[in-house]
Design an enzyme around this catalytic site. Structure first.
Site, PDB file in Angstrom:
ATOM      1  N   HIS A   1      37.292  23.899  39.595  1.00 31.36           N
ATOM      2  CA  HIS A   1      36.093  23.613  38.807  1.00 31.36           C
ATOM      3  C   HIS A   1      36.412  22.703  37.638  1.00 31.36           C
ATOM      4  O   HIS A   1      37.578  22.457  37.309  1.00 31.36           O
ATOM      5  CB  HIS A   1      35.437  24.906  38.309  1.00 31.36           C
ATOM      6  CG  HIS A   1      36.292  25.774  37.441  1.00 31.36           C
ATOM      7  ND1 HIS A   1      36.758  25.397  36.194  1.00 31.36           N
ATOM      8  CD2 HIS A   1      36.765  27.028  37.645  1.00 31.36           C
ATOM      9  CE1 HIS A   1      37.460  26.377  35.658  1.00 31.36           C
ATOM     10  NE2 HIS A   1      37.497  27.383  36.527  1.00 31.36           N
TER      11      HIS A   1
ATOM     12  N   CYS B   1      41.878  30.110  38.215  1.00 36.58           N
ATOM     13  CA  CYS B   1      41.301  28.965  38.932  1.00 36.58           C
ATOM     14  C   CYS B   1      42.134  27.709  38.690  1.00 36.58           C
ATOM     15  O   CYS B   1      43.109  27.730  37.946  1.00 36.58           O
ATOM     16  CB  CYS B   1      39.863  28.732  38.473  1.00 36.58           C
ATOM     17  SG  CYS B   1      38.736  30.079  38.908  1.00 36.58           S
TER      18      CYS B   1
END
Length: 145
Positions: A98, A120
């Site tokens: 992301h 992430c």
């Protein structure tokens, strides 16, 4: 015209904080990435701040993410689930590639200068736009130290 079909593998070298988009044996794009706050080692449990290691694939885009243009990674896989079951752990999930957190006001160059995610893989928002243009859902992603 989009060139996403040319990317047949994504490699993430956690030790170098780099993600490579690969066509055949050729790296066609390299990104500097930020990882989880405890990047060394494989993710084993929810909240361990680690980015998983192994072979996964990009499985869907999250439309309601707190981060810019989130693409979900297929962690945990069957082996991760079995290991978690064996040790009575929650393996976690919701691992994504992301951009920056929505509403972030600090510069992308500052944000990307340290590991800040919960596990992430983070790019700048501009790089996320490019990533989504180049890579198709279903593409394998190999993550290693």
């Amino acid at each position: 015209m989009s060139t996403w079909a040319d990317v047949d593998l994504i490699k993430v070298d956690k030790s170098k904080r780099r993600m490579y988009l690969i066509d055949g044996n050729e790296v066609i794009r390299e990104f500097r990435i930020a990882l989880g706050k405890q990047p060394k080692g494989h993710k084993t449990t929810e909240g361990d701040q680690r980015t998983p290691e192994g072979l996964y694939f990009l499985d869907f885009i999250l439309e309601d993410s707190k981060y810019y243009r989130s693409v979900h990674i297929s962690y945990p896989n069957a082996q991760d689930l079995e290991n978690a079951r064996r040790f009575n752990l929650n393996p976690g999930g919701n691992i994504k590639i992301h951009g920056l957190k929505n509403g972030e006001t600090k510069s992308a160059s500052y944000i990307q200068s340290f590991d800040w995610t919960n596990g992430c893989i983070a790019l700048t928002n501009q790089e996320m736009d490019e990533f989504i243009e180049l890579v198709e859902l279903g593409t394998p992603i190999e993550i290693y130290w």
